[in-house]
Design a protein around this motif. Structure first.
Motif, PDB file in Angstrom:
ATOM      1  N   UNK A  25     -29.941   3.049  27.441  1.00  0.00           N
ATOM      2  CA  UNK A  25     -28.842   3.227  26.495  1.00  0.00           C
ATOM      3  C   UNK A  25     -29.290   2.960  25.064  1.00  0.00           C
ATOM      4  N   UNK A  26     -29.049   3.928  24.197  1.00  0.00           N
ATOM      5  CA  UNK A  26     -29.469   3.906  22.794  1.00  0.00           C
ATOM      6  C   UNK A  26     -30.982   3.896  22.628  1.00  0.00           C
ATOM      7  N   UNK A  27     -31.705   4.102  23.726  1.00  0.00           N
ATOM      8  CA  UNK A  27     -33.153   4.256  23.652  1.00  0.00           C
ATOM      9  C   UNK A  27     -33.507   5.696  24.004  1.00  0.00           C
ATOM     10  N   UNK A  28     -33.259   6.091  25.237  1.00  0.00           N
ATOM     11  CA  UNK A  28     -33.432   7.499  25.606  1.00  0.00           C
ATOM     12  C   UNK A  28     -32.142   8.302  25.450  1.00  0.00           C
ATOM     13  N   UNK A  30     -43.527  -9.303  26.565  1.00  0.00           N
ATOM     14  CA  UNK A  30     -44.522  -9.234  27.640  1.00  0.00           C
ATOM     15  C   UNK A  30     -45.334  -7.947  27.594  1.00  0.00           C
ATOM     16  N   UNK A  31     -44.858  -6.948  26.862  1.00  0.00           N
ATOM     17  CA  UNK A  31     -45.523  -5.646  26.829  1.00  0.00           C
ATOM     18  C   UNK A  31     -46.707  -5.668  25.875  1.00  0.00           C
ATOM     19  N   UNK A  32     -47.767  -4.956  26.253  1.00  0.00           N
ATOM     20  CA  UNK A  32     -48.902  -4.808  25.351  1.00  0.00           C
ATOM     21  C   UNK A  32     -48.536  -3.949  24.154  1.00  0.00           C
ATOM     22  N   UNK A  33     -47.617  -3.002  24.385  1.00  0.00           N
ATOM     23  CA  UNK A  33     -47.218  -2.061  23.334  1.00  0.00           C
ATOM     24  C   UNK A  33     -45.693  -2.019  23.245  1.00  0.00           C
ATOM     25  N   UNK A  34     -45.079  -2.988  22.562  1.00  0.00           N
ATOM     26  CA  UNK A  34     -43.635  -2.947  22.375  1.00  0.00           C
ATOM     27  C   UNK A  34     -43.272  -1.921  21.300  1.00  0.00           C
ATOM     28  N   UNK A  35     -42.255  -1.121  21.588  1.00  0.00           N
ATOM     29  CA  UNK A  35     -41.823  -0.104  20.630  1.00  0.00           C
ATOM     30  C   UNK A  35     -40.327  -0.282  20.386  1.00  0.00           C
ATOM     31  N   UNK A  36     -39.968  -0.695  19.186  1.00  0.00           N
ATOM     32  CA  UNK A  36     -38.552  -0.821  18.817  1.00  0.00           C
ATOM     33  C   UNK A  36     -38.016   0.579  18.562  1.00  0.00           C
ATOM     34  N   UNK A  37     -37.184   1.061  19.468  1.00  0.00           N
ATOM     35  CA  UNK A  37     -36.771   2.456  19.477  1.00  0.00           C
ATOM     36  C   UNK A  37     -35.304   2.568  19.096  1.00  0.00           C
ATOM     37  N   UNK A  38     -35.019   3.274  17.996  1.00  0.00           N
ATOM     38  CA  UNK A  38     -33.654   3.321  17.458  1.00  0.00           C
ATOM     39  C   UNK A  38     -33.105   1.900  17.348  1.00  0.00           C
ATOM     40  N   UNK A  39     -33.869   0.960  16.777  1.00  0.00           N
ATOM     41  CA  UNK A  39     -33.521  -0.456  16.932  1.00  0.00           C
ATOM     42  C   UNK A  39     -32.278  -0.849  16.150  1.00  0.00           C
ATOM     43  N   UNK A  40     -31.569  -1.843  16.711  1.00  0.00           N
ATOM     44  CA  UNK A  40     -30.493  -2.460  15.956  1.00  0.00           C
ATOM     45  C   UNK A  40     -31.118  -3.244  14.798  1.00  0.00           C
ATOM     46  N   UNK A  41     -30.279  -3.732  13.891  1.00  0.00           N
ATOM     47  CA  UNK A  41     -30.788  -4.339  12.660  1.00  0.00           C
ATOM     48  C   UNK A  41     -31.681  -5.546  12.943  1.00  0.00           C
ATOM     49  N   UNK A  42     -31.276  -6.370  13.912  1.00  0.00           N
ATOM     50  CA  UNK A  42     -32.060  -7.570  14.202  1.00  0.00           C
ATOM     51  C   UNK A  42     -33.427  -7.220  14.765  1.00  0.00           C
ATOM     52  N   UNK A  60     -44.496  -1.290  16.508  1.00  0.00           N
ATOM     53  CA  UNK A  60     -44.146   0.090  16.189  1.00  0.00           C
ATOM     54  C   UNK A  60     -42.629   0.261  16.212  1.00  0.00           C
ATOM     55  N   UNK A  61     -42.116   1.031  15.260  1.00  0.00           N
ATOM     56  CA  UNK A  61     -40.700   1.377  15.212  1.00  0.00           C
ATOM     57  C   UNK A  61     -40.581   2.885  15.358  1.00  0.00           C
ATOM     58  N   UNK A  62     -39.748   3.328  16.283  1.00  0.00           N
ATOM     59  CA  UNK A  62     -39.555   4.748  16.539  1.00  0.00           C
ATOM     60  C   UNK A  62     -38.072   5.072  16.408  1.00  0.00           C
ATOM     61  N   UNK A  63     -37.742   5.947  15.473  1.00  0.00           N
ATOM     62  CA  UNK A  63     -36.365   6.431  15.347  1.00  0.00           C
ATOM     63  C   UNK A  63     -36.291   7.793  16.022  1.00  0.00           C
ATOM     64  N   UNK A  64     -35.860   7.763  17.268  1.00  0.00           N
ATOM     65  CA  UNK A  64     -35.865   8.963  18.093  1.00  0.00           C
ATOM     66  C   UNK A  64     -34.697   9.883  17.782  1.00  0.00           C
ATOM     67  N   UNK A  65     -33.598   9.301  17.327  1.00  0.00           N
ATOM     68  CA  UNK A  65     -32.396  10.077  17.034  1.00  0.00           C
ATOM     69  C   UNK A  65     -32.039   9.937  15.564  1.00  0.00           C
TER      70      UNK A  65
END
Length: 231
Positions: free
Chosen positions: A11-14, A194-206, A217-222
Motif C-alpha cells: 500500500x502506497x508503495x506498489x 535489516x535490509x542491505x538496500x532500503x528504498x524509501x518509496x513514495x515516502x511519507x514525510x518522516x 535511496x528515495x524513489x518517487x514511483x507515483x
C-alpha cells in the motif's frame, strides 16, 4: 552465490492507495455496513496506522466483520469486483516495470504487507508476484475466517519475524541473502533497517527525512497527482 531477495510493501508503495482502507470503502458501497459508522472507525484506524499506534488485532476484527457476516461466496464475488473496479485502475506501468526488473535480474520477489491475505493475495498475483507475506486469518471449524490473526502479524516488527521465518523455511538466514526492501512508511522501519538496500518509496514525510539523513535511496514511483486521483 548470495541469494538476492527483493521485498515490496504494497500500500502506497506498489499501489497509490491503501488496499485495506479501499476494501472497507468498497464493501460499504455494497451496503454491507452502516456507511457513517464504518467510515468513522475505518478512518480512525487508518490515522492510527499512520501515527504508528494501530492495534492490528482490533483492526483486523473490525475490517473482516462484514466479510465474515456475508460468508465466503459473497466475499469471493466482492473480492473479484474489487480487483476489477478498484485495484486494476490503480496499477501503474511504473510499478509493474519495477517488479519485473527485479524478476528479470533473478531476484526472489516477495510482497510483504500488513494487510490481510484475503484482500492482498489477488493483488500480489495481479502484480505478477506469487510469494506473499501478509496477515494470515484464522479459520474456524467451518473453514471460514474468524476475525482473529493466525501466527505473527506482518506489521511493524512482525514483518522482520515473518521474513526471518520465510528465509528459514528455505534453509537461509539473514546473512545468506542480499535484501532490498521498498516501503513508503515509518511503520516499516524495523525491516528497512535489516535490509542491505532500503528504498524509501513514495515516502511519507518522516521516512523521507530519515532516508535523507541516512543516505538511503528515495524513489518517487507515483506523481502526486496520481496519488490524489486514486487514493
Amino acid at each position: 552465490m548470495t541469494y538476492k531477495l527483493t521485498l515490496f510493501d504494497l500500500d502506497y508503495t506498489l499501489l497509490p492507495l491503501d488496499s485495506d482502507h479501499a476494501w472497507g470503502e468498497f464493501t460499504t458501497a455494497l451496503g454491507w455496513t452502516d456507511a457513517q459508522q464504518f467510515r468513522q472507525r475505518n478512518d480512525a484506524f487508518y490515522a492510527a496506522y499512520q501515527a504508528g499506534t494501530l492495534d492490528i488485532h482490533d483492526y483486523v476484527r473490525f475490517a473482516t466483520a462484514a466479510v465474515r457476516a456475508h460468508g465466503p461466496q459473497a466475499a469471493q464475488q466482492a473480492q473479484a469486483r474489487f480487483l476489477r473496479e478498484v485495484i486494476e485502475p490503480a496499477i501503474t506501468p511504473q510499478a509493474l516495470a519495477l517488479v519485473q526488473a527485479h524478476q528479470r535480474a533473478d531476484d526472489a520477489v516477495v510482497v510483504v504487507t500488513a494487510t490481510n491475505a484475503f484482500v492482498t493475495r489477488p493483488i500480489a498475483q495481479r502484480l505478477g508476484v506469487d510469494e506473499l507475506i501478509a496477515v494470515e486469518l484464522e479459520q474456524g471449524a467451518d473453514g471460514w475466517i474468524t476475525g482473529e490473526i493466525r501466527g505473527t502479524p506482518s506489521f511493524r516488527e512482525g514483518k522482520v519475524t515473518r521474513v526471518h521465518d520465510w528465509l528459514r523455511a528455505r534453509g537461509l538466514d539473514w546473512g545468506d541473502a542480499e535484501i532490498s526492501f521498498y516501503s513508503d512508511s515509518m511503520n516499516d522501519l524495523p525491516l528497512l533497517e535489516r535490509a542491505a538496500h532500503p528504498v524509501a518509496t513514495n515516502p511519507d514525510a518522516r521516512l523521507r527525512a530519515l532516508a535523507a539523513a541516512r543516505g538511503w535511496r528515495v524513489l518517487d514511483l507515483f506523481t502526486p497527482e496520481h496519488k490524489e486521483e486514486t487514493a
